[in-house]
Design a protein around this motif. Structure first.
Motif, mmCIF file in Angstrom:
data_model
loop_
_atom_site.group_PDB
_atom_site.id
_atom_site.type_symbol
_atom_site.label_atom_id
_atom_site.label_comp_id
_atom_site.label_asym_id
_atom_site.label_seq_id
_atom_site.Cartn_x
_atom_site.Cartn_y
_atom_site.Cartn_z
ATOM 1 N N GLY A 1 -16.388 6.831 -20.133
ATOM 2 C CA GLY A 1 -17.779 6.561 -20.463
ATOM 3 C C GLY A 1 -18.327 5.269 -19.913
ATOM 4 N N PHE A 2 -17.660 4.667 -18.910
ATOM 5 C CA PHE A 2 -18.183 3.444 -18.302
ATOM 6 C C PHE A 2 -19.550 3.715 -17.669
ATOM 7 C CE2 PHE A 2 -14.403 1.630 -19.441
ATOM 8 C CZ PHE A 2 -14.051 0.457 -18.803
ATOM 9 N N LYS A 3 -20.426 2.725 -17.751
ATOM 10 C CA LYS A 3 -21.791 2.867 -17.243
ATOM 11 C C LYS A 3 -21.803 3.157 -15.748
ATOM 12 C CE LYS A 3 -23.986 -0.938 -16.528
ATOM 13 N NZ LYS A 3 -24.712 -2.231 -16.737
ATOM 14 N N LYS A 4 -20.955 2.473 -15.000
ATOM 15 C CA LYS A 4 -20.883 2.645 -13.545
ATOM 16 C C LYS A 4 -19.430 2.550 -13.129
ATOM 17 C CE LYS A 4 -23.026 0.886 -9.266
ATOM 18 N NZ LYS A 4 -23.830 2.079 -8.996
ATOM 19 N N SER A 5 -18.983 3.511 -12.347
ATOM 20 C CA SER A 5 -17.592 3.570 -11.928
ATOM 21 C C SER A 5 -17.550 3.860 -10.434
ATOM 22 C CB SER A 5 -16.861 4.667 -12.714
ATOM 23 O OG SER A 5 -15.498 4.697 -12.407
ATOM 24 N N VAL A 6 -17.019 2.907 -9.663
ATOM 25 C CA VAL A 6 -17.089 2.989 -8.202
ATOM 26 C C VAL A 6 -15.694 2.814 -7.605
ATOM 27 C CG1 VAL A 6 -18.081 1.976 -6.106
ATOM 28 C CG2 VAL A 6 -19.417 2.021 -8.231
ATOM 29 N N GLY A 7 -15.395 3.590 -6.583
ATOM 30 C CA GLY A 7 -14.177 3.414 -5.808
ATOM 31 C C GLY A 7 -14.519 3.041 -4.380
ATOM 32 N N LEU A 8 -13.720 2.171 -3.776
ATOM 33 C CA LEU A 8 -13.919 1.769 -2.383
ATOM 34 C C LEU A 8 -12.582 1.880 -1.670
ATOM 35 C CD1 LEU A 8 -15.940 -1.197 -0.981
ATOM 36 C CD2 LEU A 8 -13.566 -0.913 -0.276
ATOM 37 N N ASP A 9 -12.593 2.470 -0.480
ATOM 38 C CA ASP A 9 -11.361 2.561 0.293
ATOM 39 C C ASP A 9 -11.691 2.607 1.779
ATOM 40 O OD1 ASP A 9 -8.307 3.329 -0.656
ATOM 41 O OD2 ASP A 9 -8.719 3.866 1.423
ATOM 42 N N ARG A 10 -10.761 2.113 2.601
ATOM 43 C CA ARG A 10 -10.970 2.125 4.051
ATOM 44 C C ARG A 10 -10.777 3.521 4.633
ATOM 45 N NH1 ARG A 10 -7.089 -1.564 7.338
ATOM 46 N NH2 ARG A 10 -7.850 -0.251 9.042
ATOM 47 N N GLU A 11 -10.112 4.414 3.889
ATOM 48 C CA GLU A 11 -10.031 5.823 4.261
ATOM 49 C C GLU A 11 -11.130 6.577 3.518
ATOM 50 O OE1 GLU A 11 -8.135 6.940 6.546
ATOM 51 O OE2 GLU A 11 -6.774 5.240 6.812
ATOM 52 N N ASP A 12 -11.600 7.655 4.103
ATOM 53 C CA ASP A 12 -12.723 8.379 3.519
ATOM 54 C C ASP A 12 -12.234 9.430 2.512
ATOM 55 O OD1 ASP A 12 -15.092 9.545 2.868
ATOM 56 O OD2 ASP A 12 -15.640 10.157 4.897
ATOM 57 N N TYR A 13 -12.322 9.070 1.223
ATOM 58 C CA TYR A 13 -11.954 9.989 0.148
ATOM 59 C C TYR A 13 -13.185 10.561 -0.559
ATOM 60 C CZ TYR A 13 -7.129 8.317 0.541
ATOM 61 O OH TYR A 13 -5.868 8.020 0.999
ATOM 62 N N SER A 14 -14.314 10.546 0.110
ATOM 63 C CA SER A 14 -15.553 10.981 -0.544
ATOM 64 C C SER A 14 -15.476 12.439 -0.986
ATOM 65 C CB SER A 14 -16.753 10.769 0.390
ATOM 66 O OG SER A 14 -16.535 11.380 1.649
ATOM 67 N N ASP A 15 -14.917 13.317 -0.152
ATOM 68 C CA ASP A 15 -14.811 14.731 -0.530
ATOM 69 C C ASP A 15 -13.892 14.917 -1.729
ATOM 70 O OD1 ASP A 15 -16.524 15.432 1.494
ATOM 71 O OD2 ASP A 15 -14.951 16.065 2.889
ATOM 72 N N THR A 16 -12.788 14.164 -1.759
ATOM 73 C CA THR A 16 -11.841 14.264 -2.867
ATOM 74 C C THR A 16 -12.479 13.840 -4.182
ATOM 75 O OG1 THR A 16 -10.002 13.804 -1.369
ATOM 76 C CG2 THR A 16 -9.594 13.488 -3.714
ATOM 77 N N MET B 1 -17.500 -0.959 -13.276
ATOM 78 C CA MET B 1 -16.216 -1.290 -12.641
ATOM 79 C C MET B 1 -16.199 -0.800 -11.204
ATOM 80 S SD MET B 1 -14.229 1.623 -11.939
ATOM 81 C CE MET B 1 -12.599 0.887 -11.922
ATOM 82 N N ILE B 2 -15.369 -1.469 -10.387
ATOM 83 C CA ILE B 2 -15.107 -1.026 -9.022
ATOM 84 C C ILE B 2 -13.622 -1.169 -8.748
ATOM 85 C CG2 ILE B 2 -15.610 -3.305 -8.009
ATOM 86 C CD1 ILE B 2 -16.697 -1.796 -5.540
ATOM 87 N N ASP B 3 -13.052 -0.192 -8.066
ATOM 88 C CA ASP B 3 -11.652 -0.219 -7.659
ATOM 89 C C ASP B 3 -11.619 -0.369 -6.148
ATOM 90 O OD1 ASP B 3 -8.969 0.093 -7.272
ATOM 91 O OD2 ASP B 3 -8.873 2.194 -7.898
ATOM 92 N N VAL B 4 -11.177 -1.529 -5.673
ATOM 93 C CA VAL B 4 -11.125 -1.827 -4.247
ATOM 94 C C VAL B 4 -9.768 -1.388 -3.705
ATOM 95 C CG1 VAL B 4 -11.298 -3.609 -2.485
ATOM 96 C CG2 VAL B 4 -12.708 -3.752 -4.556
ATOM 97 N N GLY B 5 -9.774 -0.350 -2.876
ATOM 98 C CA GLY B 5 -8.541 0.286 -2.436
ATOM 99 C C GLY B 5 -8.188 1.419 -3.372
ATOM 100 N N CYS B 6 -9.178 2.276 -3.655
ATOM 101 C CA CYS B 6 -9.066 3.260 -4.740
ATOM 102 C C CYS B 6 -8.252 4.489 -4.373
ATOM 103 C CB CYS B 6 -10.454 3.693 -5.196
ATOM 104 S SG CYS B 6 -11.351 4.681 -3.972
ATOM 105 N N ASN B 7 -7.929 4.680 -3.079
ATOM 106 C CA ASN B 7 -7.226 5.879 -2.652
ATOM 107 C C ASN B 7 -8.019 7.106 -3.125
ATOM 108 O OD1 ASN B 7 -4.768 7.962 -2.649
ATOM 109 N ND2 ASN B 7 -4.206 6.237 -1.361
#
Length: 206
Positions: free
Chosen positions: A71-86, A53-59
């Motif tokens: 337990g999803f095999k792949k779980s991805v978030g995408l956002d125009r703000e950088d929430y990588s540290d969070t 799964m991918i969440d586009v605009g994941c905040n």
């Protein structure tokens, strides 16, 4: 505030009344999100270890983290703000492995991702884009099986239309027409017709 007795400055992040209001609102949002997650999981069935799964605009990553916990095999978030540290912090605390992509939701989005996901989610993003149908189309192209969107719609079921609110320039760097980011609402009929034209035959409205 100033503690005159000890002559020290100290900060109070929020007073008790504001904290109570925030907690009530946050709990309501959590209940809504958990409802979305449970409905999605019920449709996909009990075996999640082969689902991506991918969440586009994941905040800050509520959905990628939650589906990783499921337990999803792949779980991805995408956002125009950088929430990588969070998201990395939440992964460490919750023992999850959600991934994060820092990028805009522009016309090159599908080509940047370059792979498909079984489930594509986008929560409250269509309503902030000047061309919501383009974004909807890219969500569909990224999906192998299903998309889940949450967005305000115009209640006029008899017309194909998009209602634009007053531009608020929340992102000051976005030029016209991308400045139209304040409550862009497609009609319910237009949204359903668009999903049909994209090939989605089973449409559920929660």
């Amino acid at each position: 505030k100033l503690d005159k007795k000890n002559s020290k400055n100290f900060h109070v992040p929020v007073d008790n009344e504001d904290r109570k209001i925030f907690s009530i609102a946050n709990n309501g949002l959590r209940n809504l999100y958990e409802y979305f997650i449970n409905e999605i999981c019920e449709i996909f069935g009990p075996n999640y270890n082969n689902i991506s799964m991918i969440d586009v605009g994941c905040n800050s990553g509520y959905f990628p983290i939650s589906f990783s916990k499921k337990g999803f095999k792949k779980s991805v978030g995408l956002d125009r703000e950088d929430y990588s540290d969070t998201i990395q912090l939440l992964n460490n605390v919750l023992n999850t492995n959600a991934e994060f992509i820092h990028d805009k939701y522009d016309g090159n989005l599908f080509w940047k991702i370059q792979n498909k996901f079984d489930l594509v989610i986008s929560i409250a993003v269509l309503c902030h884009l000047s061309d919501p149908l383009q974004h909807l189309a890219y969500l569909g192209k990224m999906s192998n099986e299903a998309i889940f969107i949450s967005t305000p719609v115009k209640p006029d079921d008899y017309e194909y239309s998009i209602h634009f609110g007053e531009p608020n320039k929340y992102y000051a760097s976005d030029d016209f027409p991308f400045s139209f980011d304040n409550l862009v609402r497609p009609s319910r009929r237009l949204l359903k017709k668009s999903l049909n034209l994209m090939g989605f035959t089973n449409i559920y409205e929660l």
